[in-house]
Scaffold this motif. Structure first.
Motif, PDB file in Angstrom:
ATOM      1  N   GLY A  13       8.814   6.118   0.241  1.00 56.14           N
ATOM      2  CA  GLY A  13       9.508   6.308  -1.030  1.00 56.14           C
ATOM      3  C   GLY A  13       9.492   7.739  -1.523  1.00 56.14           C
ATOM      4  N   LYS A  14       9.673   8.685  -0.616  1.00 56.98           N
ATOM      5  CA  LYS A  14       9.695  10.094  -1.023  1.00 56.98           C
ATOM      6  C   LYS A  14      10.878  10.344  -1.956  1.00 56.98           C
TER       7      LYS A  14
ATOM      8  N   CYS B 279       8.840   0.754   0.095  1.00 52.83           N
ATOM      9  CA  CYS B 279       8.274  -0.581   0.255  1.00 52.83           C
ATOM     10  C   CYS B 279       6.984  -0.618   1.080  1.00 52.83           C
ATOM     11  N   TYR B 280       6.606   0.521   1.663  1.00 52.77           N
ATOM     12  CA  TYR B 280       5.375   0.554   2.470  1.00 52.77           C
ATOM     13  C   TYR B 280       4.641   1.862   2.180  1.00 52.77           C
ATOM     14  N   ARG B 281       4.133   1.973   0.951  1.00 50.70           N
ATOM     15  CA  ARG B 281       3.548   3.230   0.474  1.00 50.70           C
ATOM     16  C   ARG B 281       2.239   3.591   1.148  1.00 50.70           C
ATOM     17  N   SER B 282       1.550   2.613   1.709  1.00 48.87           N
ATOM     18  CA  SER B 282       0.248   2.889   2.329  1.00 48.87           C
ATOM     19  C   SER B 282       0.367   3.415   3.758  1.00 48.87           C
TER      20      SER B 282
ATOM     21  N   SER C  76      13.055  12.542  -2.826  1.00 50.92           N
ATOM     22  CA  SER C  76      13.791  13.769  -2.526  1.00 50.92           C
ATOM     23  C   SER C  76      15.253  13.414  -2.320  1.00 50.92           C
ATOM     24  N   SER C  77      16.110  14.388  -2.541  1.00 50.26           N
ATOM     25  CA  SER C  77      17.546  14.146  -2.372  1.00 50.26           C
ATOM     26  C   SER C  77      17.857  13.692  -0.949  1.00 50.26           C
ATOM     27  N   GLN C  78      17.215  14.332   0.047  1.00 45.01           N
ATOM     28  CA  GLN C  78      17.491  14.008   1.438  1.00 45.01           C
ATOM     29  C   GLN C  78      17.124  12.564   1.768  1.00 45.01           C
ATOM     30  N   THR C  79      15.959  12.121   1.320  1.00 38.16           N
ATOM     31  CA  THR C  79      15.523  10.750   1.618  1.00 38.16           C
ATOM     32  C   THR C  79      16.418   9.730   0.933  1.00 38.16           C
ATOM     33  N   ILE C  80      16.776   9.991  -0.307  1.00 38.20           N
ATOM     34  CA  ILE C  80      17.676   9.089  -1.031  1.00 38.20           C
ATOM     35  C   ILE C  80      19.022   9.010  -0.327  1.00 38.20           C
ATOM     36  N   GLN C  81      19.504  10.151   0.157  1.00 44.09           N
ATOM     37  CA  GLN C  81      20.773  10.170   0.896  1.00 44.09           C
ATOM     38  C   GLN C  81      20.652   9.379   2.195  1.00 44.09           C
ATOM     39  N   ASP C  82      19.544   9.572   2.913  1.00 41.24           N
ATOM     40  CA  ASP C  82      19.347   8.854   4.176  1.00 41.24           C
ATOM     41  C   ASP C  82      19.328   7.347   3.960  1.00 41.24           C
ATOM     42  N   CYS C  83      18.689   6.904   2.885  1.00 39.12           N
ATOM     43  CA  CYS C  83      18.662   5.465   2.576  1.00 39.12           C
ATOM     44  C   CYS C  83      20.066   4.889   2.499  1.00 39.12           C
TER      45      CYS C  83
ATOM     46  N   ARG D 227      18.594  11.184  12.702  1.00 36.67           N
ATOM     47  CA  ARG D 227      17.499  11.777  11.941  1.00 36.67           C
ATOM     48  C   ARG D 227      16.217  11.598  12.744  1.00 36.67           C
ATOM     49  N   SER D 228      15.190  12.357  12.415  1.00 43.67           N
ATOM     50  CA  SER D 228      13.922  12.218  13.118  1.00 43.67           C
ATOM     51  C   SER D 228      13.190  10.962  12.635  1.00 43.67           C
ATOM     52  N   SER D 229      12.149  10.592  13.363  1.00 42.58           N
ATOM     53  CA  SER D 229      11.380   9.417  12.974  1.00 42.58           C
ATOM     54  C   SER D 229      10.707   9.628  11.620  1.00 42.58           C
ATOM     55  N   TYR D 230      10.523  10.883  11.213  1.00 35.44           N
ATOM     56  CA  TYR D 230       9.891  11.141   9.926  1.00 35.44           C
ATOM     57  C   TYR D 230      10.812  10.782   8.754  1.00 35.44           C
ATOM     58  N   ALA D 231      12.099  10.679   9.025  1.00 37.71           N
ATOM     59  CA  ALA D 231      13.005  10.183   7.988  1.00 37.71           C
ATOM     60  C   ALA D 231      12.636   8.745   7.643  1.00 37.71           C
TER      61      ALA D 231
END
Length: 357
Positions: free
Chosen positions: A33-34, A54-57, A36-43, A22-26
């Motif tokens: 904590g985006k 855990c690092y929202r800022s 989205s389905s994709q981010t949850i899947q990547d986790c 995945r790209s660094s933006y993942a």
């Protein structure tokens, strides 16, 4: 910009788990904590659930600068330059090993499970602590630590259900002491020093990081880790910690789907097909498939047998394990009879199992 030693290790840790798939933006979306389905899947697929939200800022520009510095220091190298995919160099792997040995991740981080509760739990608990602390000293002249009307109303209502303030104070203290006493000194110290009480103003993470001589990002994650530790324990042992559990008892439990996925889930339970759901919801079929992959990740009781045969699932699963890959194209080349959606479903199940959920 000086590269924080701790944040450098954190990025190396994430990029090492993703292995250029995945790209660094993942990584950015996971830490932010985006929802989205994709981010949850990547986790789940890359075993980064602990760091979700855990690092929202974190700012996107900051991530880009950090990545550039890691490239310049020869700790990562691009796999696909145009897509911003990176893997660790041998030097980068050495750096990661030193970081994990010296600091690493705080032990109780579990963003995928508890980040949705942590903020409201902390606001309720810290205000409740302030009120009870001042009450114990018969002090009525103080400024509440929050102006959040919902939190103020909730704590006022909470106090009305605990009529004996002295017994509540003692029980609150005992429960909190018992749980914090099981943590290392640093985590317990950060948590306690952030609490505001009678003639005591809680300190910020930046202030504590300077006092304790630690990296501020590590200080922040240590505090979040403590919140996750408390939440996890009081949910699992609510009868043992009734006062602490009362701060979170009304919050939802179970799989936490995105809002759109929840709507798709309801239609699936009513027997609608993918095509029918896409038509009813006026969404693309690919979007509905994203939702189904998310559901397969988060709900261990959800059956995928209507979307892929057990035989094909086993074949794809075996290939993914043999090649040690989660790359869709590579698996598609090995199994042309399978759709990308089916491959993603198999990886979703594999991610769920390997993550221990």
């Amino acid at each position: 910009m000086v590269l924080s030693t701790y944040f450098k290790g954190l990025l190396l840790y994430c990029l090492n788990n993703i292995q250029g798939e995945r790209s660094s933006y993942a990584v950015y979306h996971i830490l932010k904590g985006k929802k989205s389905s994709q981010t949850i899947q990547d986790c789940r697929l890359f075993q980064l659930e602990s760091l979700f939200n855990c690092y929202r800022s974190l700012k996107r520009g900051e991530l880009d600068n950090r990545i550039e510095q890691l490239i310049e220091s020869n700790e990562i190298e691009p796999v696909q330059i145009d897509k911003n995919h990176f893997v660790l160099t041998p030097y980068g792997r050495d750096s990661l090993e030193r970081w994990e040995t010296s600091q690493g991740l705080p032990p109780h981080l579990n963003g995928a499970s508890y980040s949705q509760y942590e903020e409201i739990f902390w606001k309720r608990l810290s205000l409740g602590f302030q009120v009870l602390s001042n009450s114990a000293h018969e002090c009525r002249q103080y400024i509440p630590i929050t102006r959040d009307e919902q939190i103020l109303f909730w704590v006022k209502k909470w106090l009305n259900h605990h009529t004996s303030s002295s017994s509540t104070i003692n029980q609150f203290y005992q429960e909190l002491y018992e749980l914090l006493n099981q943590l290392d000194d640093l985590q317990a110290s950060i948590f306690v020093h952030k609490l505001t009480g009678y003639k005591k103003i809680g300190k910020t993470i930046d202030q504590l990081s300077e006092i304790l001589n630690i990296d501020s990002i590590y200080g922040h994650l240590s505090f979040v880790s403590t919140l996750h530790y408390l939440i996890g324990n009081i949910i699992k042992k609510k009868q043992k910690y009734p006062i602490l559990f009362s701060f979170i008892s009304d919050l939802a439990e179970g799989p936490s789907f995105t809002v759109s996925t929840s709507k798709t889930y309801l239609l699936l339970q009513k027997g609608y097909s993918i095509e029918e759901i896409a038509l009813v919801r006026q969404l693309k079929q690919n979007t509905i498939e994203d939702h189904i992959v998310e559901i397969a990740l988060l709900d261990k009781n959800f059956s995928i047998s209507s979307f892929i045969s057990p035989e094909l699932e086993e074949k794809i699963n075996r290939t993914a394990l043999q090649l040690d890959t989660k790359k869709l194209k590579l698996l598609k080349d090995k199994h042309p009879e399978a759709s990308y959606f089916q491959i993603r479903l198999v990886l979703a199940r594999q991610g769920r199992v390997t993550s221990g959920s």
